[in-house]
Write a protein that holds these residues in place. Structure first.
Motif, short mmCIF file in Angstrom:
data_model
loop_
_atom_site.label_atom_id
_atom_site.label_comp_id
_atom_site.label_asym_id
_atom_site.label_seq_id
_atom_site.Cartn_x
_atom_site.Cartn_y
_atom_site.Cartn_z
N GLY A 51 64.99 41.06 -23.28
CA GLY A 51 64.41 42.05 -22.39
C GLY A 51 65.41 43.12 -21.99
N TYR A 52 66.70 42.74 -21.92
CA TYR A 52 67.79 43.68 -21.62
C TYR A 52 68.29 44.38 -22.88
N GLU A 53 67.63 44.09 -24.02
CA GLU A 53 68.01 44.64 -25.33
C GLU A 53 69.44 44.26 -25.71
N LYS A 54 69.82 43.04 -25.31
CA LYS A 54 71.11 42.47 -25.71
C LYS A 54 70.83 41.41 -26.77
N ILE A 64 58.38 36.81 -20.81
CA ILE A 64 59.62 37.20 -20.10
C ILE A 64 60.23 38.44 -20.75
N VAL A 65 60.28 38.45 -22.07
CA VAL A 65 60.83 39.61 -22.78
C VAL A 65 60.06 40.87 -22.40
N ARG A 66 58.76 40.77 -22.43
CA ARG A 66 57.90 41.93 -22.17
C ARG A 66 58.06 42.43 -20.74
N LEU A 81 61.23 36.79 -12.26
CA LEU A 81 62.05 35.72 -12.85
C LEU A 81 62.04 34.47 -11.96
N ALA A 82 62.08 34.66 -10.64
CA ALA A 82 62.02 33.51 -9.73
C ALA A 82 60.67 32.80 -9.86
N THR A 83 59.60 33.58 -10.02
CA THR A 83 58.26 33.01 -10.19
C THR A 83 58.16 32.20 -11.49
N THR A 84 58.72 32.76 -12.57
CA THR A 84 58.68 32.03 -13.84
C THR A 84 59.49 30.74 -13.78
N MET A 85 60.59 30.74 -13.02
CA MET A 85 61.38 29.52 -12.88
C MET A 85 60.61 28.44 -12.12
N LEU A 86 59.82 28.86 -11.14
CA LEU A 86 58.97 27.90 -10.42
C LEU A 86 57.92 27.31 -11.37
N ILE A 87 57.36 28.19 -12.22
CA ILE A 87 56.38 27.73 -13.21
C ILE A 87 57.04 26.74 -14.17
N TYR A 88 58.26 27.08 -14.62
CA TYR A 88 58.98 26.19 -15.54
C TYR A 88 59.32 24.86 -14.89
#
Length: 513
Positions: free
Chosen positions: A148-151, A62-64, A82-89
């Protein structure tokens, strides 16, 4: 100060807190919950922690990818990713619940050395931790989005606040009579609260959106393609630090699990001190590797970083070898007893001895990553740590926790020797030169320190005051001899630069008096 620098500072603060506070909180928890319950807490935690492998390295992915989409100014691609990763999670969390539900019915038959009351405690802790993992895995993605947003400041600050509040709450609850189950309840509550805070920050401050514009399996393939080696190294980490817990959980009592678990904790603290220092040099080292630096240039940098790590590690290792048994006895001896304290010390010492060379050569991993050569190391570690765990399981039948850690560190030692041949033959590092220059001045000086410090043990006394006096005398002897005899010019200059502001202030105050 930039987000990156603030993040690095907060990272070192976290390392300091977790290690120093951990040293103080561990005997407090142990004395309040008891050796048996603490062993159950550690064993079930390690067992459920193994299930966290189902993350498959998605957090790092996700960071990358978030950083990639931001650099490309591809908002739609980011939302879809991000929506795809949430489905995976969602699928992963469902699998976690299924595995947890399945194993729950076998807890009493797996942990054969536990009493019925201990099995009941283990089952309650197991259910709570499964719930934690199921929400924690997808919850970790919000931290990844921040990175990923460098925050870096917000998530790291939140993590520090959570650690402090959690520590205070643990002390309060255990003082009022709480036990091992209370520890897990506290973690569950805090995880839920701080996850909600991070979700709010991501959605309402960073304005991140999860929108599935289209679902294609090529996105899933791309995600898992990047995270494969991260996942394998996660398995390696599990085998290094957790395999012994669930193997001993099968063949040993909860009391043995406590001895083993505390020894592991001390061993991991050892690595943190070196990593905190050497990581300062790693960005420059990675640039060298990417910039096609020669083998000799990379070797020179590896020597430079390795010597600094070696000097720090030898200070800690020498202190622990000479006075560690006394420290562990004072630290947790009231609960573990004299024999348990000595066994804990031996486990930690074996880890430190086996862990020293990988830590000193930590720069080598940065080179492998930069050259995309991590696959060999991952497969090698995985193979020999599995063999080490099997050997440890065999030895544990007769020698308990000592047998388990002996098998584990045997795997480590074999891997590191093979890796040195790989560094030399494939990567082009001059390993013979590395060891020669690593030992130059430092090794004979460390040997001299150890000989002199052996007699420090004869300072009469047995309590904390005696231990502190020994530690101070040893520190003065080590620092003086290393600076006078063990450091080369570069290291002395580094030392002077680091302490120059402090020394200048001391000189100024001395002159004004």
């Amino acid at each position: 100060m930039s987000q990156l620098k603030k993040g690095a500072l907060l990272n070192y603060t976290t390392i300091f807190l977790t290690n120093v506070v951990g040293l103080f909180i561990t005997p407090f928890i142990l004395s309040h919950v008891g050796q048996a319950e603490y062993g159950i807490y550690i064993a079930i935690g390690a067992l459920v922690g193994t299930i966290s492998l189902l993350d498959f390295g998605l957090n790092n992915t996700i960071v990358r990818f978030v950083a990639k989409y931001r650099a490309e100014n591809d908002r739609k691609g980011e939302e879809n990713f991000l929506a795809t990763t949430m489905l995976i999670y969602a699928v992963i969390s469902t699998i976690v619940f299924i595995i947890g539900f399945t194993f729950y019915g076998y807890i009493d038959t797996y942990f054969t050395k536990m009493t019925p009351d201990e099995i009941s405690i283990a089952k309650t802790i197991f259910v709570l931790l499964i719930f934690n993992i199921a929400i924690g895995l997808p919850g970790g993605s919000f931290t990844g989005i921040c990175y990923g947003y460098e925050k870096f400041v917000f998530p790291k600050t939140v993590n520090i606040i959570r650690y402090i509040l959690r520590t205070v709450t643990v002390v309060a609850v255990l003082t009022m009579g709480g036990k091992a189950i209370a520890l897990v309840v506290i973690d569950t509550v805090f995880n839920g609260i701080f996850l909600c805070i991070e979700i709010y920050y991501v959605f309402f401050k960073l304005k991140v959106k999860f929108i599935l514009h289209e679902f294609k399996f090529k996105y899933v393939k791309q995600i898992f393609g990047y995270s494969t080696w991260i996942f394998i190294f996660a398995i390696v980490s599990i085998l290094q630090w957790k395999a012994g817990h669930w193997i001993l959980g099968r063949v040993a009592t909860p009391e043995v699990l406590t001895i083993y678990g505390i020894g592991i904790v001390l061993g991991t603290y050892y690595g943190a001190f070196s990593t905190a220092i050497s990581s300062v040099f790693l960005p420059r080292a990675t640039k060298m590797a990417v910039g096609n630096a020669t083998g000799e240039e990379l070797t020179s940098m590896m020597i430079k970083i390795g010597r600094i790590s070696f000097i720090i590690l030898m200070y800690i290792l020498g202190a622990f070898a000479l006075f560690g048994n006394q420290f562990v006895d004072l630290w947790v001896g009231k609960t573990l007893g004299e024999a348990g304290s000595r066994e804990t010390w031996l486990i930690a010492l074996l880890i430190m001895l086996a862990y020293t060379l990988p830590l000193v050569q930590g720069f080598g991993n940065s080179i492998l990553e930069a050259k995309s050569k991590l696959s060999f190391k991952a497969i090698l570690y995985l193979s020999f740590l599995i063999l080490g765990a099997i050997l440890g399981a065999f030895l544990a039948q007769s020698y308990g926790a000592i047998g388990m850690i002996t098998g584990t560190v045997t795997g480590w030692l074999i891997v590191q020797n093979v890796m040195n041949f790989y560094y030399h033959k494939v990567i082009g590092l001059n390993i013979l030169r590395f060891f020669k220059e690593l030992a130059y001045k430092t090794l004979p000086t460390v040997g001299l320190v150890f000989i002199i410090s052996y007699f420090i043990n004869y300072i009469p006394g047995t309590g904390w005051i005696n231990f502190i006096v020994k530690a101070i005398v040893y520190s003065v002897v080590y620092a003086t001899l290393i600076y006078k005899l063990g450091l080369i010019a570069f290291e002395k200059d580094l030392f002077k630069q680091y302490f120059a502001p402090i020394l200048n202030k001391l000189n100024f105050h001395a002159k004004t008096k």
